[in-house]
Design a protein around this motif. Structure first.
Motif, short mmCIF file in Angstrom:
data_model
loop_
_atom_site.label_atom_id
_atom_site.label_comp_id
_atom_site.label_asym_id
_atom_site.label_seq_id
_atom_site.Cartn_x
_atom_site.Cartn_y
_atom_site.Cartn_z
N TYR B 6 9.03 -3.37 8.01
CA TYR B 6 7.26 -2.55 7.81
C TYR B 6 6.88 -1.80 8.13
CZ TYR B 6 7.11 -7.06 4.66
OH TYR B 6 7.80 -7.99 4.37
N ALA B 7 6.93 -1.14 9.97
CA ALA B 7 6.53 -1.16 10.35
C ALA B 7 6.78 0.32 10.54
CB ALA B 7 6.02 -0.74 12.31
N ASP B 10 5.49 2.29 7.26
CA ASP B 10 4.03 2.74 7.46
C ASP B 10 3.77 3.72 8.00
OD1 ASP B 10 3.21 0.27 5.92
OD2 ASP B 10 2.22 -0.40 7.49
N ILE B 173 -4.49 0.40 4.21
CA ILE B 173 -3.58 0.70 5.82
C ILE B 173 -4.51 2.08 5.43
CG2 ILE B 173 -0.87 1.31 5.66
CD1 ILE B 173 0.11 -0.49 3.94
N GLY B 195 -5.79 -7.47 1.36
CA GLY B 195 -5.00 -8.31 1.29
C GLY B 195 -5.57 -10.08 1.08
N TYR B 197 -4.86 -13.28 0.09
CA TYR B 197 -4.88 -14.12 -0.70
C TYR B 197 -5.31 -14.81 -2.27
CZ TYR B 197 -0.01 -13.34 1.09
OH TYR B 197 1.67 -12.65 1.38
N TRP B 200 -4.49 -10.71 -3.63
CA TRP B 200 -3.07 -10.39 -4.35
C TRP B 200 -3.06 -11.23 -5.54
CZ3 TRP B 200 -0.11 -6.71 -3.71
CH2 TRP B 200 -0.88 -6.24 -1.88
N ARG B 201 -3.65 -12.42 -5.80
CA ARG B 201 -3.78 -13.68 -7.09
C ARG B 201 -3.94 -12.82 -8.25
NH1 ARG B 201 -6.39 -18.00 -9.27
NH2 ARG B 201 -8.28 -17.21 -7.97
N THR B 424 3.49 -0.78 0.50
CA THR B 424 3.32 -2.22 -0.17
C THR B 424 4.41 -1.73 -1.03
OG1 THR B 424 1.33 -2.15 -0.61
CG2 THR B 424 1.81 -4.08 -1.39
N LYS B 427 7.65 -2.75 0.78
CA LYS B 427 7.54 -3.91 2.26
C LYS B 427 8.14 -4.71 0.77
CE LYS B 427 3.98 -2.15 4.44
NZ LYS B 427 2.26 -2.36 4.93
N GLU B 428 7.50 -4.92 -0.41
CA GLU B 428 8.34 -5.92 -1.12
C GLU B 428 9.70 -5.46 -0.81
OE1 GLU B 428 6.00 -6.80 -4.35
OE2 GLU B 428 4.73 -5.22 -4.03
N HIS B 431 11.61 -6.89 1.47
CA HIS B 431 11.41 -8.76 1.70
C HIS B 431 12.59 -9.08 0.26
CE1 HIS B 431 9.55 -11.70 0.32
NE2 HIS B 431 8.86 -11.86 1.61
#
Lengths: 170, 437
Positions: B6-7, B10, B173, B195, B197, B200-201, B424, B427-428, B431
């Motif tokens: 992730y870093a 970014d 960010i 960010g 939750y 995000w929801r 983002t 990162k997803e 992930h």
């Protein structure tokens, strides 16, 4: 979630599964889970938080219905204001008006979506959020626990035992 | 391939926002000069009248309409990548989605100028807006040109909102890592995104709905653009294949523009680990598909003309292929249908040089497609007595230069001031890959 508690302890987790486990434990404990922040939406954390489905879709639906009616009526109204019969064709052209209705449906649905998003997320919110860590927008999942000052150490120990790096703030 | 953290994502993206070099400002200045030339030509046209443009009888829809359709087409691929591929869960879209969405916004802005330019008396634009005026003149919503106004303005609004919503987490960010005035600016722009939750929801739901709404919209918009032609009686225009044909062409040209923009972006900003060769290869493979659809549409058009036994229709298609427009027609056919087939070979779709070259050729071919459709039909319609030729004047060339300069000028400003890759979404992607081994 209790925002009035005097102390916030933030545990930063690199691993979402550990963050989710900590969230589940905190929810079962007497401590208050203030917030959870993360760099990405995580299914695991959402499940741990037992979040419900967002109501944004209802705003979108209402926007769409209003949009279709508005678009169709606008096209009909403007035609009736002319009332000029060309080649014996009816003034009200129901089928072409559907295109205007469709475009307005999408436009107003999106407006509904944005309004829903702004209202449900309560944005814009420019005040500093207690316990917010910049690391949460980068790579960490931040679990923020609100507790009394006397319990700070035990919360910190608990989060550290769960694998978190600790940040504190008032 | 080595996995990104992730870093690293970014850092790579945020490095692009570092103060630009002198070379960057030189290019931006040159592009701005091009924009000034375009606006100067437009001002000249406003002062002297639309007659200074080369559009006249019988060709009164010249480069202004060619460029309008071209830029709307370019816009479409951004929505394809950001919305349609999002719904289809195509993970290769993530590294290029942001730049493609931005391309959409700037391309629609550029396209939107052309109806104003073509209007001549631009101050009369309010007649297209449904507002009461002293002569109770209302827009006629039975006209495809009014459908266009509604569709393009809807498309622009939706694209901007979709783009901005997707930017919010990334703006946060940048805010968290910036200092001074920049931090304040990004604080306002990110609207206080943290960010949470809870955020995000709602965000995830809203983003999905955005994508679901943008998908039929993108198909409808270029269909509506095609109806500008198809609802006319001119031979070569009046055909039911136009809507799907235009949509396929739009995506074809847009994907080519994605490659044209991504390849230099990748090189200049060292995005090689994010915009990988695999991603560019996927775009190339999609271009093969759209190229085949476009080729099929060209063939179908010819077939319909032949099968109809309509003399006028047959004549226009004969004229396009072997008459006065043969050069433009064959540039169109070769660049849009034959050359993209090279991407069937791994060598071409994995070579940066060939990817870039072929993308440019497709852009040229798609511009000529609009040229052939728009010019040849009106230049050669029902009555031989009314046949004529058309060549753009310097005013039209100046405005065309201005439009290309404007698009690239805005894009250049964007890549240095906002995150050109969605951190983002990257990162997803990382992930997802980690979750599925």
């Amino acid at each position: 979630m209790d925002n009035a508690s005097p102390v916030r302890v933030t545990g930063l987790f690199k691993d979402e599964s550990k963050a989710a486990a900590a969230i589940k434990s905190i929810r079962k404990s007497a401590w208050k889970l203030a917030d959870v922040h993360g760099p990405i939406p995580s299914e695991m954390i959402s499940q741990a938080l037992a979040v419900k489905k967002s109501p944004v879709g209802w705003f979108t639906l209402v926007g769409g219905i209003i949009g279709f009616i508005t678009g169709y009526l606008l096209a009909a109204f403007t035609s009736l204001r002319w009332e000029l019969i060309v080649s014996g064709k009816p003034v009200m052209a129901y089928i072409p008006f559907f295109i205007v209705g469709f475009e307005f449906t999408v436009l107003f649905s999106v407006f509904g979506n944005v309004v829903g998003l702004i209202l449900t997320m309560q944005l814009p919110a420019y005040r500093d959020l207690p316990g917010y860590s910049a690391a949460a927008s980068g790579e960490d999942f931040a679990v923020v626990v609100a507790c009394a000052d006397a319990e700070k150490d035990s919360v910190q120990t608990f989060l550290a035992n769960q694998g978190a790096k600790i940040e504190t703030g008032h | 391939m080595e996995k990104l953290t992730y870093a690293e994502i970014d850092n790579t993206v945020l490095n692009t926002l570092e103060p630009p070099t002198r070379m960057y400002w030189t290019i931006v200045t040159l592009l701005f000069a091009g924009v000034v030339v375009g606006f100067a030509c437009w001002t000249y046209q406003i002062l002297l009248g639309i007659g200074v443009a080369g559009q006249n009888n019988p060709v009164n829809w010249g480069t202004y309409l060619i460029n309008f359709v071209f830029w709307v087409g370019i816009a479409h691929s951004g929505t394809l990548i950001s919305a349609i591929l999002y719904l289809l869960r195509a993970e290769w879209r993530n590294p290029i989605a942001r730049a493609a969405e931005t391309m959409t916004v700037f391309a629609v802005m550029t396209a939107g100028l052309f109806p104003f330019i073509h209007l001549g008396r631009v101050w009369m634009v309010y007649y297209m807006i449904p507002i009461p005026n002293q002569r109770t003149l209302w827009p006629n919503f039975q006209s495809p040109l009014m459908f266009d106004v509604v569709a393009i303005s809807t498309y622009f609004t939706v694209s901007v909102l979709f783009w901005y919503t997707g930017l919010m987490p990334d703006l946060a960010i940048v805010r968290d890592r910036a200092t001074g005035v920049r931090k304040k600016v990004f604080r306002v722009l990110s609207l206080g995104w943290t960010g949470k939750y809870e955020q995000w929801r709602h965000y995830s739901r809203a983003y999905l709905l955005f994508a679901a709404l943008a998908t039929p919209l993108v198909i409808s918009v270029h269909s509506v653009v095609s109806w500008d032609f198809a609802l006319g009686v001119i031979p070569g225009w009046h055909t039911t294949i136009f809507a799907p044909y235009f949509v396929a062409g739009a995506i074809h040209s847009g994907l080519a523009m994605v490659l044209t923009l991504m390849i230099p972006l990748r090189k200049i900003f060292h995005y090689e680990r994010i915009i990988t060769g695999k991603v560019l290869e996927r775009v190339a493979q999609t271009i093969v598909l759209t190229g085949l659809i476009v080729g099929f549409a060209y063939g179908t058009e010819q077939f319909i003309a032949w099968y109809s036994r309509n003399t006028v229709e047959m004549e226009i298609f004969r004229f396009r292929a072997v008459g006065g427009f043969a050069l433009a027609f064959w540039i169109m056919v070769i660049c849009n249908t034959i050359i993209p087939l090279l991407f069937f070979f791994k060598y071409f779709r994995t070579s940066i040089f060939w990817l870039f070259t072929i993308s440019i050729l497709i852009n040229i071919g798609m511009w000529y497609e609009r040229y052939v459709i728009i010019i040849s039909s009106v230049a050669h319609d029902f009555i031989p007595h009314a046949w004529g030729q058309y060549f753009p004047t310097w005013v039209e060339f100046g405005i065309m230069l201005g439009s290309f300069s404007l698009f690239f000028f805005l894009f250049f400003l964007f890549v240095k001031h906002l995150p050109s890759v969605s951190m983002t979404e990257m990162k997803e992607k990382v992930h997802e890959e980690a979750a599925h081994g």
